[in-house]
Design an enzyme around this catalytic site. Structure first.
Site, PDB file in Angstrom:
ATOM      1  N   LYS A  20       0.882  -1.171   0.000  1.00 41.88           N
ATOM      2  CA  LYS A  20       0.000   0.000   0.000  1.00 41.88           C
ATOM      3  C   LYS A  20       0.914   1.213   0.000  1.00 41.88           C
ATOM      4  O   LYS A  20       1.276   1.738   1.063  1.00 41.88           O
ATOM      5  CB  LYS A  20      -0.914   0.003   1.218  1.00 41.88           C
ATOM      6  CG  LYS A  20      -2.021   1.055   1.134  1.00 41.88           C
ATOM      7  CD  LYS A  20      -3.014   0.910   2.270  1.00 41.88           C
ATOM      8  CE  LYS A  20      -4.113   1.968   2.175  1.00 41.88           C
ATOM      9  NZ  LYS A  20      -5.001   1.760   1.014  1.00 41.88           N
TER      10      LYS A  20
ATOM     11  N   PHE B 251     -21.062  -9.599   4.837  1.00 39.15           N
ATOM     12  CA  PHE B 251     -20.762  -8.667   5.914  1.00 39.15           C
ATOM     13  C   PHE B 251     -20.256  -9.468   7.107  1.00 39.15           C
ATOM     14  O   PHE B 251     -20.913 -10.401   7.566  1.00 39.15           O
ATOM     15  CB  PHE B 251     -22.005  -7.868   6.309  1.00 39.15           C
ATOM     16  CG  PHE B 251     -21.730  -6.833   7.365  1.00 39.15           C
ATOM     17  CD1 PHE B 251     -21.179  -5.615   7.026  1.00 39.15           C
ATOM     18  CD2 PHE B 251     -22.010  -7.104   8.702  1.00 39.15           C
ATOM     19  CE1 PHE B 251     -20.909  -4.659   7.996  1.00 39.15           C
ATOM     20  CE2 PHE B 251     -21.742  -6.156   9.682  1.00 39.15           C
ATOM     21  CZ  PHE B 251     -21.188  -4.929   9.322  1.00 39.15           C
TER      22      PHE B 251
END
EC number: 6.3.3.3
Length: 235
Positions: free
Chosen positions: A37, A211
């Site tokens: 990242k 979820f």
């Protein structure tokens, strides 16, 4: 070796969970992995310097291990758009510098699967002249799209996929990530939305992440498939 750039339909679309889970799945197959990242805002001050939670998650899934600075060379404290955070820190982001750093990292740490996670969505600014999408464009990387499954995702997903292709990059696959439990509350409507995505997005679905009350790569990887990535032409 295969390297992919991970983007999302929006901020908080589930990019880091999807990226970590894909890397975890590769590790489970005995493959070497690297999660990067390059730019992260929303970092915490620690005795070792600024640390970003998403970048730390990718570091854990990088095997053999690498330093935090390898995973996230540009970290900023405020949780705002990265180009604004960089400007406030007096360290404006340079596309050339980031591309050069990433290229050196890929050469130094060759892995079977490397995933480079962007910030926010495809057109998030990098500086006054470049966007995050210019990173994979400069490196000619195939893209994996993480679709945050919520109301409005059909439009966001299709527009992002069109932008990726218009920028001349292949869409290698997409991952659905339920970020709003209400979106999946009605099974028939939920299935209908997924059917639209599967029909309209010009790439294989790598899986759908439900979820999760406690998001974790060790749990999420069960919902994903690496097969389409590892059978594509290596980059």
């Amino acid at each position: 070796m295969s390297t992919y750039f991970i983007t999302g339909t929006d901020t908080d679309a589930g990019k880091t969970l999807a990226t970590s889970a894909l890397l975890y799945a590769a590790r489970a197959q005995g493959l070497s992995t690297l999660g990067l990242k390059p730019v992260a805002s929303g970092s915490d001050a620690t005795p070792d310097g600024l640390r970003n939670r998403d970048a730390l998650a990718l570091q854990v899934q990088s095997v053999p291990s690498v330093s935090y600075e390898t995973v996230n060379p540009w970290a900023f404290e405020p949780a705002i758009a990265p180009h604004l955070a960089a400007s406030e820190a007096g360290d404006p982001l340079s596309l050339d510098a980031i591309v050069t750093t990433l290229a050196a990292t890929l050469e130094e740490f060759p892995r079977t699967l490397t995933l480079i996670e962007g910030a926010g969505g495809w057109r998030v600014p990098l500086n006054a002249h470049a966007d995050f999408c210019d990173l994979p464009r400069a490196m000619n990387l195939p893209v994996i799209l993480v679709v945050g499954l919520k109301l409005g995702c059909l439009n966001h997903a299709r527009l992002t996929a069109e932008a990726i292709l218009a920028d001349g990059l292949p869409l290698a696959g997409w991952v659905g990530s339920v970020v709003d439990p209400a979106f999946a509350a009605d099974p028939s409507r939920y299935a209908a939305n997924l059917a639209v995505l599967e029909h309209r997005l010009p790439a294989p679905c790598l899986g759908i992440l439900p979820f999760l009350n406690t998001p974790a790569a060790a749990t999420a990887h069960h919902y994903l498939s690496l097969a389409p990535l590892l059978t594509l032409e290596p980059q």
